[in-house]
Design a protein around this motif. Structure first.
Motif, PDB file in Angstrom:
ATOM      1  N   ASP A  35       0.218   1.582   6.711  1.00 41.36           N
ATOM      2  CA  ASP A  35       0.932   2.500   5.823  1.00 41.36           C
ATOM      3  C   ASP A  35       0.318   3.888   5.750  1.00 41.36           C
ATOM      4  OD1 ASP A  35       2.269   0.227   3.268  1.00 41.36           O
ATOM      5  OD2 ASP A  35       3.081   0.995   5.149  1.00 41.36           O
TER       6      ASP A  35
ATOM      7  N   THR B 183      -2.389  -3.460   7.387  1.00 39.78           N
ATOM      8  CA  THR B 183      -1.430  -2.445   6.986  1.00 39.78           C
ATOM      9  C   THR B 183      -1.509  -1.280   7.952  1.00 39.78           C
ATOM     10  OG1 THR B 183      -0.693  -0.982   5.213  1.00 39.78           O
ATOM     11  CG2 THR B 183      -3.060  -1.272   5.455  1.00 39.78           C
TER      12      THR B 183
ATOM     13  N   THR C 250      10.581   0.275   5.926  1.00 50.15           N
ATOM     14  CA  THR C 250       9.413  -0.589   6.058  1.00 50.15           C
ATOM     15  C   THR C 250       8.094   0.172   6.027  1.00 50.15           C
ATOM     16  OG1 THR C 250       9.634  -0.508   8.460  1.00 50.15           O
ATOM     17  CG2 THR C 250      10.650  -2.372   7.350  1.00 50.15           C
ATOM     18  N   ALA C 251       8.128   1.483   6.036  1.00 49.04           N
ATOM     19  CA  ALA C 251       6.888   2.278   5.987  1.00 49.04           C
ATOM     20  C   ALA C 251       7.057   3.325   4.887  1.00 49.04           C
ATOM     21  CB  ALA C 251       6.628   2.949   7.330  1.00 49.04           C
ATOM     22  N   PRO C 252       6.888   2.905   3.625  1.00 52.05           N
ATOM     23  CA  PRO C 252       7.287   3.734   2.483  1.00 52.05           C
ATOM     24  C   PRO C 252       6.609   5.101   2.410  1.00 52.05           C
ATOM     25  CG  PRO C 252       6.629   1.538   1.780  1.00 52.05           C
ATOM     26  CD  PRO C 252       6.286   1.634   3.207  1.00 52.05           C
TER      27      PRO C 252
ATOM     28  N   LEU D 175       0.813  -1.214   0.000  1.00 51.04           N
ATOM     29  CA  LEU D 175       0.000   0.000   0.000  1.00 51.04           C
ATOM     30  C   LEU D 175       0.849   1.267   0.000  1.00 51.04           C
ATOM     31  CD1 LEU D 175      -2.713   1.424   0.080  1.00 51.04           C
ATOM     32  CD2 LEU D 175      -2.767   1.106   2.549  1.00 51.04           C
ATOM     33  N   GLY D 176       1.837   1.306   0.883  1.00 49.07           N
ATOM     34  CA  GLY D 176       2.711   2.474   0.949  1.00 49.07           C
ATOM     35  C   GLY D 176       3.464   2.695  -0.359  1.00 49.07           C
TER      36      GLY D 176
ATOM     37  N   HIS E 143      -4.738  -6.567   1.613  1.00 41.80           N
ATOM     38  CA  HIS E 143      -4.974  -7.248   0.344  1.00 41.80           C
ATOM     39  C   HIS E 143      -5.503  -8.652   0.546  1.00 41.80           C
ATOM     40  CE1 HIS E 143      -3.226  -4.071  -1.992  1.00 41.80           C
ATOM     41  NE2 HIS E 143      -2.226  -4.029  -1.143  1.00 41.80           N
TER      42      HIS E 143
END
Lengths: 468, 226
Positions: free
Chosen positions: B204, B202, A152-154, A136-137, B214
């Motif tokens: 993110d 997630t 790890t957390a783009p 997702l990131g 997902h």
């Protein structure tokens, strides 16, 4: 957006002025650190884990040729096709050949900074191959044509407003800032892509020599779908990803979860050792591993810096670094950032391109304390700074300053004058004011007030006072 | 081949130089094993209680069942409560029996048997399925994980594509930790493995935890207790 480490100073300046970035980075890093501490507190053998991991990585690096040969042999026995790439160019060529041989039109990717290092996405997209990031990131960051700002957390540097805007703009969906709705949009967009993709490209967290297998660790299930749905799975790994035995995963997985995201265990751990048996109607028909050098063997040749290759890409050093917390990942100008990035930039790109990176550090040592594989990052940063100076890439002003100081240090009378004079000069300034700071900018803190008595005079005074 | 040889040659030259690295604690691995052992629950009840605690920490759901009819009742409840209308099965005979029992009072329930579907249709149907009723050969107590061996399975995608997954495990399939699993399962089998710990997730977006990134949004484990 092409970043380069030579522009670090400009990036840092921008980052320091960006209040939103600071909020975002704080939130991400503090959450991870708090959760990590909670896990570590419940593992009294944490330090032993770190030592065991360092020992395992050291064993592999000191006999890397033997372990790579063992890995290749076992992979091939399992039906994995193994490719070797000396350079980024060669790696791209290998992957492109596979694409052409198999008539691949669309690719889904799970998170792999190694493939970022190769600039793989742009290369493939230029050649008309649809290449979609599915983490997702990374998906979000790809829509912005940026690189990730954390291992790890783009998308750590983005707020929900930023993401809402990008989705509306690039995907044509209604504007929503609600995170669950944003995630749902990404899920449905990417689900279609997963089901239609011809090839899945992943990274590798750990390559296991005795099993001939690669391990992929994730939370979203995007890697699961990347490696299980398309007919072809390509896993890209640096030579340093090896660990000796399957059972070593017990050590590394116990370290990785807490260090990377503060979890006890990640949601999905995949151990892949080959294509799916023909009898199953699912899973890849071909599994390829691309083993990449691209400068790693050069780092291996340095008896001290080879420790840098132990890195398991958890990102803990980023989270705890006071510099990273201020400037975020894009300030480093390369795919690897934070304290480990500061060592890798000059190690991979040379001391000229990397002349600023090792100075993005106060040498506080927090990174060494937190590193699950006990990489002594500050020690290596100092060595790299030495290399930069010896190669003649230190700043002119810095060289001048050190020369002046060296002259003064060798001439005590001049030294005395130099320490006495600023204090006297300061008396000419209005009361309470001091000299501006090194940046000569009105916004920066001024220098502290000079005491013209100097150390020796003050010491004499203190001794006199004590004697009374 | 040439690249392989070049890389290996460079590595051989590089590793002739001795490391300037600190000497490591030699009993570290032993200490870890002892520490992990000390933290292990003392009996099988303790093990599945630990499993339950860990599973629930990662937003998994846990139920204890004593019979197929228990399981059928649980399944029916889950389906009704969540308004599910499609259930995927992977050919497991027990699961089919349980699903049929549960479906007696659920008129609108569509049952999808993936073994009857070709590859592409299977993917589409699983993607649209609300729920899958599956089983797993092992579970790991200290991390609340389910162990799968994809190469032995009819369908891994049944664990990944539906919105909600319900997995049946037996109490005697519980192992204490990953190390114990590797001790019990030969490497030939273990080298093709998938560990599933809770639903997909997630963080993110602003580090906010969101389930069902997902993969499945919900993971339910039904433990068969003798």
């Amino acid at each position: 957006m092409e970043l380069t480490p030579t522009k670090i100073k400009a990036y840092v300046k921008n980052a320091l002025l960006d209040g939103n970035l600071k909020t975002a980075v704080d939130r991400a890093t503090q959450t991870a650190l708090t959760k990590r501490q909670d896990k570590v507190d419940h593992m009294p053998y944490w330090e032993d884990l770190r030592h065991a991991a360092h020992a395992a990585k050291r064993e592999v690096m000191e006999h890397l040729d033997r372990y790579l040969e063992e890995f290749e042999k076992n992979c091939q026995k399992n039906g994995i096709q193994v490719h070797w790439a000396e350079t980024a160019e060669e790696a791209r060529a290998i992957i492109y050949q596979l694409i052409q041989d198999n008539n691949v039109k669309s690719i889904v990717k799970s998170k792999s900074l190694t493939t970022e290092e190769l600039h793989l996405n742009h290369f493939l997209i230029e050649r008309g191959i649809e290449t979609l990031e599915t983490d997702l990131g990374e998906y979000i960051v790809q829509l912005l044509d940026q690189i990730p700002s954390h291992l790890t957390a783009p998308a750590l540097h983005l707020t929900r407003k930023d993401i809402a805007r990008i989705f509306q703009e690039k995907l044509g969906v209604d504007y929503t800032e609600e995170p669950t709705e944003l995630a749902a949009i990404a899920r449905s967009q990417l689900r279609r892509k997963f089901l239609a993709a011809d090839m899945g490209i992943s990274g590798v967290n750990f390559a296991i020599a005795d099993a001939g297998a690669v391990t992929i660790v994730e939370n979203e299930a995007n890697a699961a779908l990347t490696i299980s749905v398309p007919k072809i799975h390509v896993a890209v790994m640096g030579i340093e990803k090896l660990i000796p035995r399957l059972q070593d995963l017990s050590i590394f997985l116990r370290l990785l979860g807490p260090s990377a995201t503060g979890q006890k265990a990640s949601s999905y751990v995949h151990i892949v050792s080959g294509p799916s048996p023909a009898s199953r109607k699912e899973g890849p028909e071909q599994v390829h591993v691309v083993i990449l050098d691209n400068g790693r063997s050069k780092i291996l040749a340095d008896p001290q810096l080879r420790e840098l290759l132990f890195c398991i890409r958890c990102g803990a050093c980023l989270n705890v670094c006071p510099i990273y917390q201020q400037v975020g990942g894009h300030s480093y100008g390369w795919v690897y950032m934070g304290p480990i990035g500061a060592t890798l930039i000059p190690s991979y790109l040379g001391t000229k391109a990397g002349k600023y990176a090792p100075y993005l550090s106060s040498l506080c040592g927090a990174c060494f304390e937190i590193c699950p594989v006990r990489i002594n990052i500050p020690h290596h940063l100092v060595k790299l700074r030495n290399d930069i100076v010896n190669d003649g890439h230190s700043l002119l002003l810095e060289r001048l300053g050190i020369s002046v100081w060296a002259f003064l240090a060798k001439h005590p009378l001049f030294y005395r004058f130099a320490t006495w004079f600023p204090g006297k000069l300061q008396q000419l300034l209005p009361k309470g004011k001091s000299f501006p700071g090194p940046g000569w900018s009105p916004n920066q803190r001024p220098l502290p007030a000079f005491d013209s008595r100097g150390f020796r005079k003050r010491l004499k005074e203190l001794e006199r006072k004590k004697a009374i | 081949m040439k690249s392989a040889n070049n890389i290996l040659a460079r590595i051989r030259t590089a590793t002739q130089i001795k490391s300037h690295l600190p000497v490591e604690k030699s009993e570290a691995e032993k200490n870890v094993l002892e520490g992990v052992k000390a933290a292990m629950p003392k009996d099988s009840v303790g093990l599945w209680q630990q499993f339950r605690t860990e599973l629930e920490k990662v937003a998994g759901e846990f139920y204890e069942v004593k019979s197929n009819s228990d399981l059928a009742e649980l399944l029916a409840q889950v389906i009704e409560k969540s308004n599910f209308n499609s259930l995927a099965l992977d050919g497991n005979a027990d699961a089919l029996e349980i699903a049929s029992r549960a479906a007696i009072n659920l008129a609108a329930l569509e049952i999808i048997d993936v073994t009857t579907l070709a590859a592409e249709e299977r993917r589409e149907r699983l993607s649209n399925a609300n729920l899958a009723l599956l089983s797993a050969p092992y579970a790991i107590a200290d991390i609340g994980s389910i162990v799968l061996f994809p190469n032995e399975m009819t369908s891994v995608l049944a664990h990944l594509l539906p919105e909600c997954v319900m997995i049946i495990i037996r109490q005697d399939q519980m192992v204490a930790n990953l190390g114990e699993l590797f001790a019990q399962v030969p490497a030939e089998r273990a080298k093709s493995m998938l560990l599933v710990t809770g639903p997909s997730r997630t963080a993110d977006i602003e580090k906010i935890l969101i389930l069902g990134a997902h993969g499945p949004k919900r993971l339910i484990v039904a433990m068969y207790k003798k």
